[in-house]
Design an enzyme around this catalytic site. Structure first.
Site, mmCIF file in Angstrom:
data_model
loop_
_atom_site.group_PDB
_atom_site.id
_atom_site.type_symbol
_atom_site.label_atom_id
_atom_site.label_comp_id
_atom_site.label_asym_id
_atom_site.label_seq_id
_atom_site.Cartn_x
_atom_site.Cartn_y
_atom_site.Cartn_z
ATOM 1 N N ASP A 16 0.821 -1.211 0.000
ATOM 2 C CA ASP A 16 0.000 0.000 0.000
ATOM 3 C C ASP A 16 0.857 1.264 0.000
ATOM 4 O O ASP A 16 0.662 2.167 -0.825
ATOM 5 C CB ASP A 16 -0.925 0.008 1.216
ATOM 6 C CG ASP A 16 -2.182 -0.816 0.992
ATOM 7 O OD1 ASP A 16 -2.179 -1.651 0.065
ATOM 8 O OD2 ASP A 16 -3.153 -0.628 1.737
ATOM 9 N N ASN A 49 -3.555 -2.773 -5.275
ATOM 10 C CA ASN A 49 -4.741 -3.193 -4.529
ATOM 11 C C ASN A 49 -5.014 -2.278 -3.328
ATOM 12 O O ASN A 49 -5.635 -2.691 -2.356
ATOM 13 C CB ASN A 49 -4.565 -4.643 -4.053
ATOM 14 C CG ASN A 49 -5.882 -5.318 -3.714
ATOM 15 O OD1 ASN A 49 -6.940 -4.919 -4.188
ATOM 16 N ND2 ASN A 49 -5.823 -6.336 -2.876
ATOM 17 N N ASP A 51 -9.497 -2.229 11.641
ATOM 18 C CA ASP A 51 -8.430 -3.091 11.135
ATOM 19 C C ASP A 51 -7.852 -4.037 12.183
ATOM 20 O O ASP A 51 -6.910 -4.783 11.883
ATOM 21 C CB ASP A 51 -7.310 -2.250 10.516
ATOM 22 C CG ASP A 51 -7.692 -1.710 9.146
ATOM 23 O OD1 ASP A 51 -8.591 -2.290 8.519
ATOM 24 O OD2 ASP A 51 -7.098 -0.703 8.711
ATOM 25 N N GLU A 108 -11.053 -5.437 1.222
ATOM 26 C CA GLU A 108 -10.475 -6.246 0.149
ATOM 27 C C GLU A 108 -11.339 -7.451 -0.189
ATOM 28 O O GLU A 108 -11.347 -7.942 -1.319
ATOM 29 C CB GLU A 108 -9.064 -6.697 0.527
ATOM 30 C CG GLU A 108 -7.999 -5.628 0.395
ATOM 31 C CD GLU A 108 -7.952 -4.645 1.550
ATOM 32 O OE1 GLU A 108 -6.967 -3.913 1.646
ATOM 33 O OE2 GLU A 108 -8.899 -4.592 2.365
ATOM 34 N N HIS A 126 -5.011 -9.266 3.258
ATOM 35 C CA HIS A 126 -3.919 -9.295 4.238
ATOM 36 C C HIS A 126 -4.410 -9.459 5.661
ATOM 37 O O HIS A 126 -3.801 -10.181 6.454
ATOM 38 C CB HIS A 126 -3.059 -8.044 4.097
ATOM 39 C CG HIS A 126 -3.823 -6.755 4.182
ATOM 40 N ND1 HIS A 126 -3.476 -5.727 5.030
ATOM 41 C CD2 HIS A 126 -4.928 -6.297 3.522
ATOM 42 C CE1 HIS A 126 -4.308 -4.722 4.882
ATOM 43 N NE2 HIS A 126 -5.199 -5.034 3.970
ATOM 44 N N ARG A 127 -5.489 -8.794 6.024
ATOM 45 C CA ARG A 127 -6.008 -8.922 7.397
ATOM 46 C C ARG A 127 -6.560 -10.326 7.649
ATOM 47 O O ARG A 127 -6.401 -10.875 8.746
ATOM 48 C CB ARG A 127 -7.096 -7.884 7.666
ATOM 49 C CG ARG A 127 -6.680 -6.446 7.452
ATOM 50 C CD ARG A 127 -5.763 -5.940 8.525
ATOM 51 N NE ARG A 127 -5.327 -4.577 8.225
ATOM 52 C CZ ARG A 127 -4.167 -4.062 8.548
ATOM 53 N NH1 ARG A 127 -3.276 -4.788 9.225
ATOM 54 N NH2 ARG A 127 -3.842 -2.829 8.236
ATOM 55 N N LYS A 164 0.640 -6.744 1.525
ATOM 56 C CA LYS A 164 -0.099 -5.504 1.294
ATOM 57 C C LYS A 164 0.122 -4.513 2.435
ATOM 58 O O LYS A 164 0.214 -3.305 2.217
ATOM 59 C CB LYS A 164 -1.588 -5.803 1.129
ATOM 60 C CG LYS A 164 -2.424 -4.583 0.747
ATOM 61 C CD LYS A 164 -3.858 -4.983 0.495
ATOM 62 C CE LYS A 164 -4.633 -3.828 -0.121
ATOM 63 N NZ LYS A 164 -4.754 -2.665 0.760
#
Length: 431
Positions: free
Chosen positions: A48, A89, A309, A337, A383-384, A410
């Protein structure tokens, strides 16, 4: 590539928290919007933040970076005329730059992740930009998106906060550079207000003055302002560290994470409070969090809106808690995402977790004895989700194979390196 996560009863060691992705992307943009040279110490490196580096360079900023800092000479209110930008992304980078490129005559944002960012809607920001006199071509609110601006006009702008606070942040970066004053009115229930606070903090450091009410509904932005070149220092990242801390909580552990400021404006700082509520033994002092856990947790109820997040990591910890946990006010997780409620919970069920979903809630019936595992699960390029599923794998009875786990880069390229350093039994496997 896939990652194989084996049952890991114990974690031990010390790591330095990654630098904050959210602050890094905002500092990079603020530096680019200044005429003159700014310095950013300890900027994050992730897909990012690297997307923001690449795009502001394409727009005319010059970047000179070493291991400690990045020095940026900005383009001010006059970005270079480019035809295409590729944000990869990175949703926040896309939205911030959709606003900034309103100062450009004709820019198209290409769609290189059709199964992830390419599915995410941006209608509310498009509508706000059109109120500024910007012509926008799009695919039903999705990429590819063409911005034809050049001379956006200030005035009264209405923007919805129902889906994402990033639309508001994007307008706050742009409107100080317009010739006219602007009044921004937020419609609906603004999501992730804490992240707007981070944007306002960065703008203030950049010399931008914005008048606003505490409820974040009305913002008065004087036009003809100039971003000031200055020096920034990036703090440690709570969203990524939340996964490390949750992993320590569900195992027998003695784990220390440095560079996590107690007074940070990052909403995900709540991970520390949530783990305390779950009765995880920890201390937080002088920027250092230390967890000494026996892997025993209690169920909780938590309003996740201010800590978006970190919610998936909290849910992963709750999978092993005694009792039923509820995470509410989290509908905006559906617009990331992937759908971080339906998609994530489907994978948790495959691993053996007992979870339920509502439109804006995640309910977790904890299994302190652990989950079965022994399956292959899909991280949906998120990613999370990758980090959260890794936590679950540590407490599974059999290994979990997480598909496409390289997408963790990411936001946290060193995640599995850090996990291995703490003793996690993870290994890369070819698809």
């Amino acid at each position: 590539m896939d990652i194989l996560v084996r049952p890991t009863p114990e974690l031990k060691g010390e790591i330095q928290a990654l630098s904050s992705k959210n602050y890094t992307t905002r500092y990079l943009l603020a530096a680019a919007l200044a005429e003159g040279t700014s310095t950013i110490f300890y900027p994050a490196h992730s897909e990012d933040s690297d997307a923001m580096r690449r795009c502001i360079s394409d727009l005319g900023a010059t970047l000179d970076e070493d291991e400690e800092k990045i020095v940026i000479t900005g383009f001010g209110a006059h970005p270079r005329d480019v035809k295409e930008l590729n944000v990869g992304n990175a949703g926040a980078v896309l939205r911030f730059l959709m606003a900034v490129t309103a100062l450009s005559p004709d820019v198209t944002f290409v769609n290189t992740y059709p199964d992830s960012l390419g599915k995410r809607p941006h209608d509310d920001l498009i509508d706000a930009l059109q109120q500024l006199g910007v012509h926008v071509e799009h695919e039903q609110g999705r990429l590819p998106i063409r911005i034809q601006g050049g001379s956006p006009k200030g005035g009264h702008i209405q923007v919805s906060g129902e889906v994402s606070s990033q639309y508001l942040s994007a307008l706050l970066f742009l409107t100080p550079l317009l010739q006219e004053d602007s009044h921004i009115e937020v419609l609906g229930d603004l999501k992730s207000k804490v992240v707007v606070g981070q944007t306002l903090e960065v703008l203030k450091q950049a010399g931008i003055h914005i008048e606003f009410q505490d409820d974040y509904v009305h913002f008065h932005v004087q036009g003809r302002q100039a971003y000031q070149p200055t020096t920034y220092t990036v703090q440690g990242d709570y969203p990524g560290s939340a996964a490390i801390l949750a992993a320590a909580a569900v195992t027998r552990s003695d784990v220390t994470v440095h560079r996590l400021e107690e007074q940070s404006k990052q909403g995900e700082r709540a991970i520390v409070d949530v783990l305390r509520m779950m009765e995880v033994p920890l201390t937080h002092d002088k920027g250092i969090v230390r967890i000494q856990s026996q892997g025993k947790l209690k169920a909780i109820e938590f309003d996740g809106d201010a800590a978006t997040d970190a919610v998936l990591a909290m849910v992963a910890a709750a999978v092993f808690a005694e009792g039923t946990s509820r995470f509410y006010n989290v509908e905006n997780l559906r617009y990331k995402e992937c759908d971080r409620i339906t998609d994530y919970l489907n994978e948790l069920k495959k691993a053996g977790a007992h979870v339920e979903e509502r439109q804006a809630e995640i309910i977790v019936h904890g299994r302190p004895e652990g989950v079965e595992g022994g399956v292959e699960i899909n991280a949906h390029y998120d990613h999370r989700v990758i980090m959260a599923l890794t936590i679950v794998g540590l407490g599974a009875k059999q290994p979990l194979r997480i598909r496409d786990a390289h997408h963790v880069a990411k936001s946290y390229p060193q995640f599995f390196e850090h996990m291995t350093a703490l003793g996690a039994l993870v290994e890369w496997v070819q698809e």
